[in-house]
Enzyme design. Structure first.
Site, PDB file in Angstrom:
ATOM      1  N   LEU A   1      48.782  86.149  46.709  1.00 57.21           N
ATOM      2  CA  LEU A   1      48.268  87.364  46.076  1.00 57.21           C
ATOM      3  C   LEU A   1      49.330  87.973  45.169  1.00 57.21           C
ATOM      4  O   LEU A   1      49.019  88.479  44.082  1.00 57.21           O
ATOM      5  CB  LEU A   1      47.842  88.371  47.135  1.00 57.21           C
ATOM      6  CG  LEU A   1      47.336  89.713  46.589  1.00 57.21           C
ATOM      7  CD1 LEU A   1      46.095  89.521  45.727  1.00 57.21           C
ATOM      8  CD2 LEU A   1      47.058  90.682  47.723  1.00 57.21           C
ATOM      9  N   TYR A   2      50.582  87.924  45.603  1.00 56.90           N
ATOM     10  CA  TYR A   2      51.674  88.431  44.758  1.00 56.90           C
ATOM     11  C   TYR A   2      51.658  87.729  43.401  1.00 56.90           C
ATOM     12  O   TYR A   2      51.709  88.365  42.347  1.00 56.90           O
ATOM     13  CB  TYR A   2      53.015  88.211  45.449  1.00 56.90           C
ATOM     14  CG  TYR A   2      54.209  88.464  44.552  1.00 56.90           C
ATOM     15  CD1 TYR A   2      54.537  89.757  44.151  1.00 56.90           C
ATOM     16  CD2 TYR A   2      55.001  87.408  44.105  1.00 56.90           C
ATOM     17  CE1 TYR A   2      55.620  89.993  43.320  1.00 56.90           C
ATOM     18  CE2 TYR A   2      56.090  87.637  43.275  1.00 56.90           C
ATOM     19  CZ  TYR A   2      56.400  88.924  42.882  1.00 56.90           C
ATOM     20  OH  TYR A   2      57.474  89.156  42.048  1.00 56.90           O
TER      21      TYR A   2
END
Length: 403
Positions: A212-213
């Site tokens: 997700l980062y």
């Protein structure tokens, strides 16, 4: 007559009691707010402090707003800018992702170099607009972000809040400013995701994020493109590759390993499929700073004014790495050598948490356009970190024992 007089007294006392009640209620609320948020500085004093910190040494120097200034890269970039005569103002919200005391210590270090760090959040549009009104910044160095790959599995919303909404907030403030500043911001090598072609080039695909980062950083690059296209903002994205060094982030492997080795705790050494080595393109902080300053110095002016585009604007993205991936096993053995302590190693399979097996930067574009040439080899850089770590935490322990 007496009854009439008493009646008049009661009629006058009743509204007076209401007035007193309202007065004391307001006073109590004011005290509560003062306790919770502290006494706000006067506008004039605040503006004076901001202007003083932003004043460059010469008319040819830059005036730079650095977001995430009390962070690892932000601190080093701010000091480097100030040392060469640029005007610098920082902003940081001192969040609790890792020990806030380290961020406060960095902020104190910046204060000693004459850099003001405003305590505030990049999602506070009013604060950003005020800063850009008080000072006509020539550049914004946007480094504030929610870092870390694994933490996204615990608190995903923090990445959307900081890395997407926060970026939009900064771009909105810059879009509306007059004149518009040029923007340099921190993307990440993580955008290369599941790309198996190495070394990673800016021309490679970045549409398969492994975390997700990484996805929020890739989204940031697309958002930057739209603001450049619509509003004429000059924007440069920098894809950092595993930055390390003094004043670093405690969630990074080299930092955690140092801490655990010194405490006699077990160190988890991850390996890829079939016993393959996990490696990172460790890049020393001083080299990253040179790349950041190179990007600022070569950034063209934004072409818009007050939210209106007047012509095409510069849009760039660069890798900032060291071009020499280091296996995690070498990281541990180098730390053992520097710390003179044998690590208690435990080899584990790479978990499915969004981390990738290998990062390796192709820096040809940054070398040609920014004059970026990393010069610090891994063992030299790690030695400088270990020296800082032992000094900082021994001093911290001494201060704690005297309290």
């Amino acid at each position: 007559m007496v009854d009439k007089a008493m009646s008049n007294i009661h009629r006058t006392r009743f509204p007076l009691s209401i007035t007193k009640l309202l007065f004391f209620t307001l006073m109590l609320l004011s005290l509560i707010l003062l306790f919770l948020f502290g006494s706000p500085p006067s506008t004039a004093a605040w503006e004076s402090s901001v202007r003083q910190s932003a004043t460059p040494a010469s008319s040819k120097a830059l005036t730079v707003l650095v977001t995430g200034a009390a962070g690892f890269v932000g601190t080093h970039v701010s000091i480097a800018l100030k040392r060469r005569g640029d005007g610098v103002v920082g902003i940081d919200n001192f969040n609790s992702y890792y020990e806030a005391s380290l961020k406060r210590a960095r902020s104190d270090l910046l204060a000693r170099h004459g850099v003001l760090v405003v305590n505030g959040d990049i999602n506070d549009a009013s604060l950003l607009n005020s800063l850009l009104e008080v000072v006509k910044f020539s550049h914004v160095m946007h480094l504030a972000a929610q870092a870390g790959v694994r933490y996204a599995m615990i608190n995903p919303k923090s990445y959307v809040h900081s890395n997407i909404a926060g970026l939009v907030s900064v771009l909105e403030a810059c879009k509306n400013a007059n004149p518009q500043p040029a923007i340099v911001w921190a993307s990440s090598s993580s955008v290369y995701g599941l790309n198996s072609k190495v070394p990673f080039s800016e021309k490679d695909r970045t549409d398969r994020p492994a975390s997700l980062y990484a996805a929020t950083k890739k989204a940031g690059e697309e958002i930057a493109h739209s603001y450049n296209h619509i509003y004429g903002l000059s924007i440069t994205g920098l894809r950092f590759f595993t930055v390390y060094g003094p004043w670093g982030r405690p969630d990074m492997a080299y930092f955690l390993f140092t801490k655990n080795i010194l405490k006699g705790k077990q160190v988890a050494v991850f390996e890829g499929p079939n016993g393959g080595s996990v490696a990172r393109d460790f890049t020393y902080i001083d080299d990253i700073v040179k790349g950041c300053l190179g990007a600022l110095d070569t950034a063209s002016k934004s072409t818009g004014s007050g939210g209106k585009k007047n012509g095409p604007a510069q849009l760039r993205v660069y890798n900032l790495g060291n071009t020499s991936p280091v296996p995690v096993s070498k990281l541990v053995s180098t730390l053992e050598k520097l710390l003179k302590v044998n690590a208690k190693k435990k080899v584990l399979a790479m978990p499915s948490n969004g981390d990738v097996i290998l990062t390796h930067a192709n820096i040809t574009l940054a070398r040609n356009d920014l004059g970026y040439r990393p010069t610090t080899d891994f063992e030299t850089g790690l030695s400088k970190f270990v020296h800082w770590y032992t000094q900082y935490y021994s001093s911290s322990a001494s201060r704690a024992n005297t309290v």
